[in-house]
Design an enzyme around this catalytic site. Structure first.
Site, PDB file in Angstrom:
ATOM      1  N   HIS A 111       0.823  -1.216   0.000  1.00  0.00           N
ATOM      2  CA  HIS A 111       0.000   0.000   0.000  1.00  0.00           C
ATOM      3  C   HIS A 111       0.854   1.263   0.000  1.00  0.00           C
ATOM      4  O   HIS A 111       0.350   2.353  -0.295  1.00  0.00           O
ATOM      5  CB  HIS A 111      -0.938  -0.001   1.214  1.00  0.00           C
ATOM      6  CG  HIS A 111      -2.252   0.661   0.955  1.00  0.00           C
ATOM      7  ND1 HIS A 111      -2.365   1.853   0.267  1.00  0.00           N
ATOM      8  CD2 HIS A 111      -3.519   0.291   1.272  1.00  0.00           C
ATOM      9  CE1 HIS A 111      -3.648   2.194   0.198  1.00  0.00           C
ATOM     10  NE2 HIS A 111      -4.373   1.264   0.792  1.00  0.00           N
ATOM     11  N   ASP A 120      -2.371   2.407  -4.261  1.00  0.00           N
ATOM     12  CA  ASP A 120      -3.597   2.436  -3.473  1.00  0.00           C
ATOM     13  C   ASP A 120      -4.507   1.254  -3.812  1.00  0.00           C
ATOM     14  O   ASP A 120      -4.287   0.540  -4.799  1.00  0.00           O
ATOM     15  CB  ASP A 120      -4.356   3.742  -3.711  1.00  0.00           C
ATOM     16  CG  ASP A 120      -3.664   4.937  -3.063  1.00  0.00           C
ATOM     17  OD1 ASP A 120      -2.978   4.729  -2.036  1.00  0.00           O
ATOM     18  OD2 ASP A 120      -3.812   6.057  -3.588  1.00  0.00           O
TER      19      ASP A 120
END
Length: 411
Positions: free
Chosen positions: A383, A387
């Site tokens: 992450h 995203d």
């Protein structure tokens, strides 16, 4: 003039290697192209060839077999016949400077004394043994230190180990394994140490998130059946099919073909797919380079060669490096879904479960059911680099490619 033999750099990221075995011994004659020693680096065993000829001289204080050696560290020398290696010259200089040496002279100094050729040795002090034979010995519980080898120079090879195993009904435990009333204790193999360190680094150094979906692989299943029925020499495996369609998806979603380096995000121009392969030595991931530029059959041929050499222990260290995305397929073990761990410095890995026939709804309005070949897909991504939404779109595209193979076959 003596030629230095040092620990070679076998890959861009290699900083050290393990001196696994000396094939040539101190005092042996070496010809250009001869295998001198074996190095373990990045989970691969690499045989190191000589570029020059001469007599191999290994210093008494050289790194021992089994030790970790930094790149460029001195291992041995190649000298001309009759030439003293630097470590003997240095010892002779010390003798000359000693008062006793002045009285007795240097007629018996190491520099002029004939070099004795020691018996071939290995990490355990026994006979020389090939890396593959050593792995088989550990697997079968054979104490190879007591064997006589049938290979070149008396070297123990795989057939010697298997012959010894056939002669005994109850294999003896390896010498370095201790038995307690409640457990068996043995050293952690180097490859497990590397796996341990990298997995811990991945878990601690990334922000992993896993997305899971289920794809209808009926058309993909049929495609492979058709390729097999057509008599192709190299029928692509399901992993090959996935590698090809994932490469196509990565061209559309380059954010998943990236890695973090400090404060920068590297978007790789090449798509190099690593394939997780189970071997006797542990989990390795040989890399299919430029997977997006290969046809399906070309990719299948490259994949088959890489996997075969990986399992045989013949893969080169550089062939395990440079991956930009990894696929881990556990479907052959009847696994439905799992959470794969990112193979650093990559930012994503795709876990693939088994293909299993299942009754599913194909038309909700008509309330129609059908038996379809279903497959679970699990994408773990970092992450920090990407995203959730872009990662989800990538996984969605992979699912579409699984369900409609013609979309990427004609691209």
């Amino acid at each position: 003039m003596a030629i230095e033999i040092v620990m070679p750099k076998l890959g861009w990221t290699m900083e050290e290697g393990i001196l696994d075995e000396w094939i040539k011994q101190d005092g042996d004659e070496v010809q250009p192209g001869d295998i001198i020693f074996v190095v373990e680096s990045d989970k691969a065993l690499q045989e190191i060839e000589a570029f020059d000829g001469g007599i191999l001289r290994i210093s008494p204080d050289a790194p021992p077999v089994g030790s970790t050696v930094k790149i460029g560290e001195l291992l041995a020398y190649l000298v001309e016949p009759g030439e003293a290696p630097p470590f003997e010259l240095a010892k002779a200089d010390k003798v000359e400077q000693a008062p006793v040496a002045a009285a007795i002279g240097l007629s018996k100094s190491p520099a002029t004394a004939p070099a004795t050729k020691p018996a071939k040795r290995s990490r355990a002090g026994g006979p020389a043994i090939s890396p593959r034979a050593k792995r088989v010995a550990l697997e079968l519980g054979v104490d190879w230190a007591l064997l006589t080898g049938s290979g070149s120079g008396g070297r123990i090879i795989e057939r010697d180990i298997r012959a010894a195993a056939d002669r005994v009904s109850t294999p003896a435990p390896a010498a370095d394994i201790s038995i307690t009333p409640v457990a068996r204790r043995q050293p952690l193999p180097r490859i497990r140490q590397l796996t341990r360190d990298r997995m811990v680094e991945s878990a601690r150094g990334t922000a992993p998130v896993t997305l899971t979906t289920e794809a209808d692989a009926t058309e993909l299943h049929q495609l492979r059946r058709n390729l097999r029925a057509d008599g192709n020499k190299n029928v692509p495996s399901y992993t090959d099919l996935l590698a090809k369609l994932v490469a196509a998806a990565l061209t559309e979603h380059p954010a998943l073909n990236a890695s973090i380096e400090g404060d920068e995000l590297l978007l790789h121009s090449a798509i190099n797919i690593g394939l997780a392969v189970d071997t006797e030595r542990g989990l390795l991931a040989p890399v299919i380079r430029d997977a997006d530029r290969l046809s399906l059959l070309e990719l299948a041929a490259v994949s088959a060669d890489l996997i075969e050499r990986t399992r045989d222990g013949k893969i080169a260290a550089e062939e395990l490096q440079g991956g930009t995305f990894t696929i881990s397929n556990l479907g052959m073990y009847d696994i439905d879904a799992f959470t794969p761990i990112i193979n650093l410095p990559q930012c994503a890995i795709l876990g693939v479960g088994r293909i299993v026939p299942r009754q599913v709804v194909v038309d909700a309005e008509a309330q129609r059911l059908a038996i379809r070949q279903m497959m679970a897909l699990s994408l773990t991504f970092d992450h920090r680099a990407v995203d959730g939404a872009p990662a989800a779109r990538f996984l969605q595209r992979v699912k579409q490619y699984v369900e409609t193979p013609y979309l990427w076959l004609v691209s």
